[in-house]
Structures are given as structure tokens and as C-alpha cells.
Motif scaffolding. Sequence first.
Motif, short mmCIF file in Angstrom:
data_model
loop_
_atom_site.label_atom_id
_atom_site.label_comp_id
_atom_site.label_asym_id
_atom_site.label_seq_id
_atom_site.Cartn_x
_atom_site.Cartn_y
_atom_site.Cartn_z
N LEU A 1 0.95 -1.06 0.12
CA LEU A 1 -0.22 0.08 0.07
C LEU A 1 0.91 1.34 -0.13
CD1 LEU A 1 -0.26 1.74 3.04
CD2 LEU A 1 -1.26 -0.62 3.70
N HIS A 2 0.11 2.49 -0.64
CA HIS A 2 0.96 3.68 -0.54
C HIS A 2 -0.14 4.75 -0.38
CE1 HIS A 2 4.04 6.63 -1.57
NE2 HIS A 2 3.00 7.11 -2.17
N TRP A 3 0.23 5.62 0.41
CA TRP A 3 -0.75 6.89 0.60
C TRP A 3 0.10 8.29 0.30
CZ3 TRP A 3 1.57 5.01 4.93
CH2 TRP A 3 2.21 5.68 5.90
N GLN A 4 -0.88 9.25 0.14
CA GLN A 4 0.00 10.72 0.32
C GLN A 4 -1.32 11.50 0.44
OE1 GLN A 4 3.58 10.27 -1.06
NE2 GLN A 4 2.57 12.12 -0.93
N PHE A 5 -0.92 12.60 1.05
CA PHE A 5 -1.75 13.82 1.57
C PHE A 5 -1.76 14.81 0.19
CE2 PHE A 5 -0.65 12.51 5.61
CZ PHE A 5 -1.96 11.97 6.24
N ASP A 6 -0.77 14.59 -0.88
CA ASP A 6 -0.96 15.37 -1.97
C ASP A 6 -1.22 14.49 -3.11
OD1 ASP A 6 0.03 17.88 -0.90
OD2 ASP A 6 2.02 16.89 -0.62
N ASN A 7 -2.07 15.08 -4.03
CA ASN A 7 -2.45 14.34 -5.17
C ASN A 7 -2.07 15.15 -6.42
OD1 ASN A 7 -3.60 12.50 -7.34
ND2 ASN A 7 -5.48 13.61 -6.94
N LEU A 8 -0.93 14.84 -7.06
CA LEU A 8 -0.32 15.55 -7.83
C LEU A 8 -0.34 15.17 -9.53
CD1 LEU A 8 3.06 16.81 -6.00
CD2 LEU A 8 0.73 17.85 -5.97
N ARG A 9 -0.02 16.16 -10.46
CA ARG A 9 -0.23 15.52 -11.82
C ARG A 9 0.72 14.54 -12.00
NH1 ARG A 9 -2.33 20.48 -14.42
NH2 ARG A 9 -4.28 20.52 -13.16
N SER A 10 2.17 14.81 -11.55
CA SER A 10 3.05 13.60 -11.53
C SER A 10 2.58 12.22 -11.12
CB SER A 10 4.39 13.87 -11.09
OG SER A 10 4.20 14.29 -9.72
N HIS A 11 1.53 12.10 -10.32
CA HIS A 11 1.23 10.65 -9.71
C HIS A 11 0.06 10.27 -10.69
CE1 HIS A 11 1.91 12.49 -5.39
NE2 HIS A 11 2.78 12.65 -6.23
N ILE A 12 -0.27 10.72 -11.60
CA ILE A 12 -1.49 10.28 -12.54
C ILE A 12 -0.98 8.76 -13.25
CG2 ILE A 12 -2.89 10.72 -14.58
CD1 ILE A 12 -2.99 13.58 -13.99
N ALA A 13 0.04 8.83 -13.98
CA ALA A 13 0.68 7.81 -14.49
C ALA A 13 0.85 6.54 -13.44
CB ALA A 13 1.87 7.91 -15.20
N PRO A 14 1.57 6.58 -12.38
CA PRO A 14 1.59 5.41 -11.46
C PRO A 14 0.31 5.11 -10.86
CG PRO A 14 2.73 7.50 -10.61
CD PRO A 14 2.24 7.92 -12.19
N LEU A 15 -0.56 6.05 -10.59
CA LEU A 15 -1.95 5.78 -10.10
C LEU A 15 -2.80 4.95 -11.04
CD1 LEU A 15 -2.66 9.03 -7.93
CD2 LEU A 15 -2.50 6.38 -7.32
N LEU A 16 -2.68 5.25 -12.27
CA LEU A 16 -3.42 4.54 -13.20
C LEU A 16 -2.89 2.89 -13.31
CD1 LEU A 16 -5.56 4.13 -15.51
CD2 LEU A 16 -4.01 5.09 -17.01
N ILE A 17 -1.48 2.98 -13.28
CA ILE A 17 -0.91 1.69 -13.16
C ILE A 17 -1.14 0.85 -12.16
CG2 ILE A 17 1.62 0.72 -13.00
CD1 ILE A 17 2.54 2.96 -14.80
N VAL A 18 -1.38 1.46 -10.87
CA VAL A 18 -1.48 0.67 -9.61
C VAL A 18 -2.92 0.14 -9.79
CG1 VAL A 18 -2.01 2.25 -7.99
CG2 VAL A 18 -0.87 0.32 -7.33
N GLN A 19 -3.87 0.98 -10.22
CA GLN A 19 -5.36 0.82 -10.30
C GLN A 19 -5.67 -0.29 -11.20
OE1 GLN A 19 -7.87 3.94 -11.63
NE2 GLN A 19 -9.04 3.83 -9.73
#
Length: 258
Positions: free
Chosen positions: A200-218
Amino acid sequence: MSNDLLEALTTAVQEAGRQLPSIDSRPSNAEALRAALRANDDTVTEVLRPVLTTVLPGSGWDTDEHGSGPMPGGDWWVIDPVGGNLNAVYGMPDWNIGVSLVRDGRPTLAVLHMPVAGETFTAAAGEGTFLNGVPVHVSGKSDLSVALAGTGQARPNRGPAHARRVGAAIAAMMQHALYVRASVPVSHQLAQVAAGRMDLHWQFDNLRSHIAPLLIVQEAGATVTDLDGKPWQITSDGYLAAAPGLHAAALDILRPLH
């Protein structure tokens, strides 16, 4: 989503990785550090931009890796030229090149390339996640006490209140998870969750640079929500990406702290 488009994106990102010079420069002052960071970003951007705007005519271009909030309609390439750029400059292996395609505000395509490890993660919405062409899936753990958890500093120079909140969350998670890793880049950790190496991984920020890895993990099967438990969107304030069997327990720990 066209396989040709994903192939073109993957080829371009891997070529950008090859174009980076030996980047273990270890600058000794702020001016030299800024120059080294900028040079790495510029090298990658110069490779990617002409290719991607050609294969998808009319598409927009966004390299504001610390940007957040809604995006305009249409097709937008969102680039994190060198995720973990500071690591690269100082000779550490945890850095990558990340690109996502956002169409009408929804992530549809993502590539994350790790040149040092020789690993390339790819994902298209609804089509799963692949590592070097082989499908990957998040872990099947359901016991938080054996989970490998992670977070990191998504933005530099945050204020003391933010630092205290991050520290409190790490301390709280350490009381329940087997191990908590706090490092950058965020994209590296999310990729490890996608591959089942972390849980698991969490963030209190949700930045544009996270979009690619978040789609990948989803697409690798993670449950990805904001810190209230609502489905993650690119406009969310923060997020939790976790193996399905761990998400509820981790959210119970983090929800009071956000």
C-alpha cells in the motif's frame, strides 16, 4: 485505446531514458543542483514532446509535475520528465520517466520507465497493467501486520503543519504495518505496489506527476480512493492505493489524520 499509441509512447519513453547522460553529478551548491535537475528534465522533454504531439495531433502538453486540480477537456500528455530527479543527480537508482494521457479529465494511458532497473510499466484504462510486457497484479495480503507500506514527500518546502501530519501518519501506520517506507519518488513506490512487491501507498498530496503510476496501480488491481474512501480522481486531495484486502484497515488509520 490504440495499441499503436501505447507502443509509440513506450518506445519514446525508453528512448528518452537512453538519451540521459551519466547523471551522477553530485553538485555541491544550489545553483549547480538546479542546473543539473533542469538539464535532465530538458533532455527527456526534448525527446518526448515532438514524438507524442505528432502521434496524437492536437493534444496538449503539461509538464507541471507539482500541479493539481482539474484539467481542461481534450487530450493532454502529462509528463514527469525525471521522477526522483534528485536521486538521479546524486547517483541513486530510484528514478524514472513517467507519462500519462488524460482524456477529458480521465487517465486513459500510462507508461513508467525505470532505466536503471530496466523495467517499464504500462497500463491502459480497463486493460490491466504490464511490466516489460508481462501482466502484474497487486498482492493478495489481507493482514496489515505483514504489509509493506509507503509514503513520501510529494512536494518540497511544505510547512510545519504538513510535516507534522505526515509524521503522525507514518507513526500511526508503523504501529500496524510490518514496515513503513518514506521515500521518493512516489511513482517508484506506486509501481512496487502494482507489482505486488509493496502492499500500500498513501499521500496527502495528489499531483499531476502521480497520474501515470496511479493508473498503473489501479489497473493492477489496487483499490484506489481518496482519504475519505471515495473513488480516486485527478482532483482528489490525497489518496490511498492498497491491495484490496488491506485497504479498509489502512484507511481506518489514515482517515482521522487527513
